[in-house]
Design an enzyme around this catalytic site. Structure first.
Site, mmCIF file in Angstrom:
data_model
loop_
_atom_site.group_PDB
_atom_site.id
_atom_site.type_symbol
_atom_site.label_atom_id
_atom_site.label_comp_id
_atom_site.label_asym_id
_atom_site.label_seq_id
_atom_site.Cartn_x
_atom_site.Cartn_y
_atom_site.Cartn_z
ATOM 1 N N GLU A 46 -27.167 28.735 2.714
ATOM 2 C CA GLU A 46 -28.445 28.437 2.054
ATOM 3 C C GLU A 46 -28.479 26.973 1.593
ATOM 4 O O GLU A 46 -29.500 26.290 1.688
ATOM 5 C CB GLU A 46 -28.663 29.336 0.822
ATOM 6 C CG GLU A 46 -28.726 30.828 1.129
ATOM 7 C CD GLU A 46 -27.357 31.511 1.107
ATOM 8 O OE1 GLU A 46 -26.358 30.862 1.489
ATOM 9 O OE2 GLU A 46 -27.280 32.678 0.731
ATOM 10 N N THR A 154 -0.443 48.234 31.389
ATOM 11 C CA THR A 154 -0.428 46.962 30.660
ATOM 12 C C THR A 154 0.781 46.085 30.963
ATOM 13 O O THR A 154 0.810 44.917 30.564
ATOM 14 C CB THR A 154 -0.434 47.234 29.143
ATOM 15 O OG1 THR A 154 0.632 48.148 28.860
ATOM 16 C CG2 THR A 154 -1.749 47.833 28.691
ATOM 17 N N SER A 161 4.276 41.209 32.491
ATOM 18 C CA SER A 161 2.855 41.496 32.241
ATOM 19 C C SER A 161 1.981 40.252 32.379
ATOM 20 O O SER A 161 0.768 40.332 32.198
ATOM 21 C CB SER A 161 2.666 42.106 30.848
ATOM 22 O OG SER A 161 2.887 41.135 29.862
ATOM 23 N N ARG A 177 -9.130 35.177 19.428
ATOM 24 C CA ARG A 177 -8.074 34.762 18.490
ATOM 25 C C ARG A 177 -8.639 33.787 17.460
ATOM 26 O O ARG A 177 -8.373 33.904 16.267
ATOM 27 C CB ARG A 177 -6.931 34.055 19.236
ATOM 28 C CG ARG A 177 -5.993 34.993 19.904
ATOM 29 C CD ARG A 177 -4.842 34.214 20.536
ATOM 30 N NE ARG A 177 -4.049 35.087 21.366
ATOM 31 C CZ ARG A 177 -3.125 34.679 22.214
ATOM 32 N NH1 ARG A 177 -2.879 33.392 22.355
ATOM 33 N NH2 ARG A 177 -2.434 35.546 22.929
ATOM 34 N N LEU A 197 1.041 33.273 20.811
ATOM 35 C CA LEU A 197 -0.133 33.828 20.118
ATOM 36 C C LEU A 197 -0.925 32.755 19.361
ATOM 37 O O LEU A 197 -1.399 32.988 18.250
ATOM 38 C CB LEU A 197 0.271 34.969 19.169
ATOM 39 C CG LEU A 197 0.954 36.171 19.819
ATOM 40 C CD1 LEU A 197 1.334 37.220 18.768
ATOM 41 C CD2 LEU A 197 0.047 36.814 20.872
ATOM 42 N N ARG A 200 -5.417 27.620 21.776
ATOM 43 C CA ARG A 200 -5.100 26.368 22.477
ATOM 44 C C ARG A 200 -6.391 25.656 22.894
ATOM 45 O O ARG A 200 -7.235 26.239 23.585
ATOM 46 C CB ARG A 200 -4.208 26.672 23.675
ATOM 47 C CG ARG A 200 -2.856 27.265 23.216
ATOM 48 C CD ARG A 200 -1.926 27.551 24.355
ATOM 49 N NE ARG A 200 -2.207 28.779 25.040
ATOM 50 C CZ ARG A 200 -1.719 29.979 24.710
ATOM 51 N NH1 ARG A 200 -0.925 30.113 23.653
ATOM 52 N NH2 ARG A 200 -2.011 31.053 25.408
ATOM 53 N N SER A 226 10.854 45.505 11.735
ATOM 54 C CA SER A 226 11.592 46.192 10.651
ATOM 55 C C SER A 226 12.948 45.570 10.368
ATOM 56 O O SER A 226 13.338 45.405 9.213
ATOM 57 C CB SER A 226 11.839 47.662 11.023
ATOM 58 O OG SER A 226 10.709 48.231 11.575
ATOM 59 N N GLY A 291 2.400 45.667 22.325
ATOM 60 C CA GLY A 291 2.701 46.532 23.445
ATOM 61 C C GLY A 291 2.293 47.965 23.133
ATOM 62 O O GLY A 291 1.731 48.255 22.064
#
Ligand code: NAP
Length: 359
Positions: A46, A154, A161, A177, A197, A200, A226, A291
Site C-alpha cells: 500500500e 524417481t 537420478s 526453490r 539445493l 542458481r 538423525s 528421496g
C-alpha cells in the site's frame, strides 16, 4: 484486483516471512499507482502504491490482503491510506494474523472509508497459501517436489537420478526453490546425490529486477539427519545459502551449519515438530526435495499439502525407485489426491495435486 494480484506475485521471492501483497490505486478508471511488498523492513504494498500516486485523494485502493493496523517494523498501512485521503478500499482477504484480523478493515470504516471485502478471495488465497496456513496452523504450505518417469519412478536402483526431466522442468524447480522459505531433504539424498539445493542465477531463466528479487533471499536448506552423517564437504553446506542440520539428539554437525535437535518417533525424526519449528521461524513455503523414504514419511504423517511432480516421458521400469516408499495392500488405503494443474514444460509435464486431508 487482477492487477493487484499480478503485483503481489512480484513479491513472492523476497517478502517472506511477510505475506507478498499487491496494491493498485485507481481513480476515474485510471491506475494512479501500484506496489508490492518489499523485503522485511521495507515498504508494504500500500505504501509503495501510495508513493507512486500524485494525488490519491478520493481514489480506490485494491489490495490482496487486509491492510495492517498495527505498528510492526513499518507503520500501519491503514493510517497511511486514511491520511492520503483514499475514498474506498477493495480487499480480497481478511488477514488471519491476530494483530490485524478484521482490525484493519474496521479502522478504515471508522475513518469513513468505504470498504468492500472478499473480491477475488479464492485467487488471493492460492497466491498467499503459505502465509495464511502458517497463521492458521503454525506452519506454512508443504509441497513435495519429485521428478519422475511416466511409470512414477524417481531414481534407478543404483541411486542414479540425474537428470530424469529436461531443462525447462529444472528451470521451474529453480523458481520454486527461489519462492520457498526452506527446502527440506533427507540425509539419504545428500549422501546419494551430493546435491547443493541452491538457487542458481544462470538456471532461473529470469532477467532484470525479477532475477534480483529471486536471488535476494536464498532459501534455508534443511537436512533431516538423525545421526549427523552429513559430510563436512557436502555441497548442501555451500556458503551461498544457510543450512540447518536436524539431528535426533545433541551431535556434532559440520562447521558452518545451523543445528537443531528434534524428538524421535518410531518412523524417525518427528516431522510435525520440524514443521512447527520452521513455522515459528517464519517459513511460509516449505519445499520437500527428498528421496522416497522421507517422502513416504511426510505423506504417511498427513503433512503434505501438495505434490509438485515433474513427469518425464520415459519408462524406468519396476526395479527403479518409486515416488514414495508406501506399501498399501488394499485400494482403499491409497492416498487420495485432486489434480490442481497439469501443464506441459518442454517435453515433460508439471502436475500439481492437492493431498486430500483425512485420507
Ligand atoms: N527424483 C527426485 O525428485 C529425487 C529427489 C530427491 C532424491 N531422489 C533420489 O532418492 C534417493 C535417496 O532416497 P532415500 O529414500 O534413500 O533418502 P531420503 O528420503 O532423502 O532420506 C531418507 C533419510 O532421512 C532420514 N530421516 C530422518 N527422519 C526421517 C523420518 N521421519 N522418516 C524417514 N526418514 C527420515 C533417515 O536417515 P537417518 O535415520 O539417518 O536420519 C532416512 O534414511 C537417491 O537415489 C536420490 O537420487 C530423487
Amino acid at each position: 484486483m487482477e492487477q493487484a494480484l499480478a503485483e503481489a506475485r512480484k513479491g513472492r521471492f523476497w517478502a517472506t516471512p511477510n505475506p507478498h501483497v499487491g496494491c493498485v490505486i485507481v481513480s476515474d478508471n485510471k491506475i494512479l499507482g501500484k506496489g508490492f511488498t518489499q523485503p522485511v523492513g521495507g515498504a508494504h504494498a500500500e505504501i509503495m502504491a501510495l508513493g507512486a500516486c500524485a494525488s490519491p485523494q478520493g481514489a480506490t485502493a485494491y489490495v490482496t490482503l487486509e491492510p495492517c493496523a498495527h505498528q510492526g517494523r513499518t507503520g500501519p498501512c491503514v493510517e497511511a491510506l486514511i491520511s492520503a485521503g483514499i475514498g474506498r478500499v477493495v480487499g480480497a482477504l481478511e488477514d488471519p494474523n491476530p494483530s490485524v484480523s478484521g482490525k484493519g478493515y474496521d479502522r478504515l470504516r471508522a475513518a469513513g472509508i468505504a470498504v468492500t471485502q472478499g473480491v477475488y478471495s479464492e485467487a488471493a488465497r492460492v497466491e498467499l497459501a503459505g502465509f495464511l496456513l502458517r497463521m492458521e496452523r503454525g506452519w506454512g504450505r508443504v509441497r513435495l517436489k519429485l521428478a519422475c518417469s511416466l511409470d512414477g519412478r524417481t531414481a534407478m536402483a543404483s541411486g542414479e537420478s540425474q537428470w530424469i526431466t529436461g531443462a525447462l522442468a529444472r528451470q521451474d524447480v529453480q523458481r520454486q526453490r527461489a519462492a520457498s522459505s526452506v527446502i527440506i531433504t533427507g540425509i539419504g539424498t545428500v549422501l546419494a546425490d551430493d546435491c547443493s539445493l541452491t538457487v542458481r542465477s544462470d538456471e532461473l531463466g529470469l532477467r532484470g529486477e525479477e532475477l534480483t528479487r529471486a536471488l535476494h533471499r536464498p532459501p534455508t536448506r534443511v537436512v533431516l539427519d538423525s545421526n549427523a552423517r552429513t559430510p563436512g564437504e557436502a555441497r548442501v553446506l555451500s556458503s551461498n545459502a544457510p543450512t540447518l542440520v536436524v539431528t535426533a539428539n545433541e551431535k556434532q554437525v559440520p562447521a558452518g551449519a545451523l543445528h537443531k535437535t528434534a524428538p524421535v518417533t518410531e518412523a524417525g525424526l518427528d516431522l510435525g515438530d520440524v514443521l512447527e519449528s520452521l513455522g515459528s521461524q517464519g517459513a511460509n513455503e516449505i519445499l520437500i526435495e527428498s528421496g522416497p523414504s522421507l517422502a513416504a514419511a511426510f505423506l504417511k504423517a498427513d503433512l503434505v499439502d501438495e505434490l509438485l511432480i515433474y513427469q518425464a516421458p520415459v519408462l524406468l521400469g519396476s526395479s527403479a525407485r518409486p515416488l514414495a516408499d508406501l506399501a498399501f495392500s488394499e485400494l482403499k488405503d491409497g492416498i487420495q489426491l485432486a489434480y490442481q494443474e497439469l501443464s506441459p514444460l518442454g517435453s515433460d509435464l508439471r502436475i500439481i495435486a492437492a493431498v486430500l486431508k483425512g485420507n
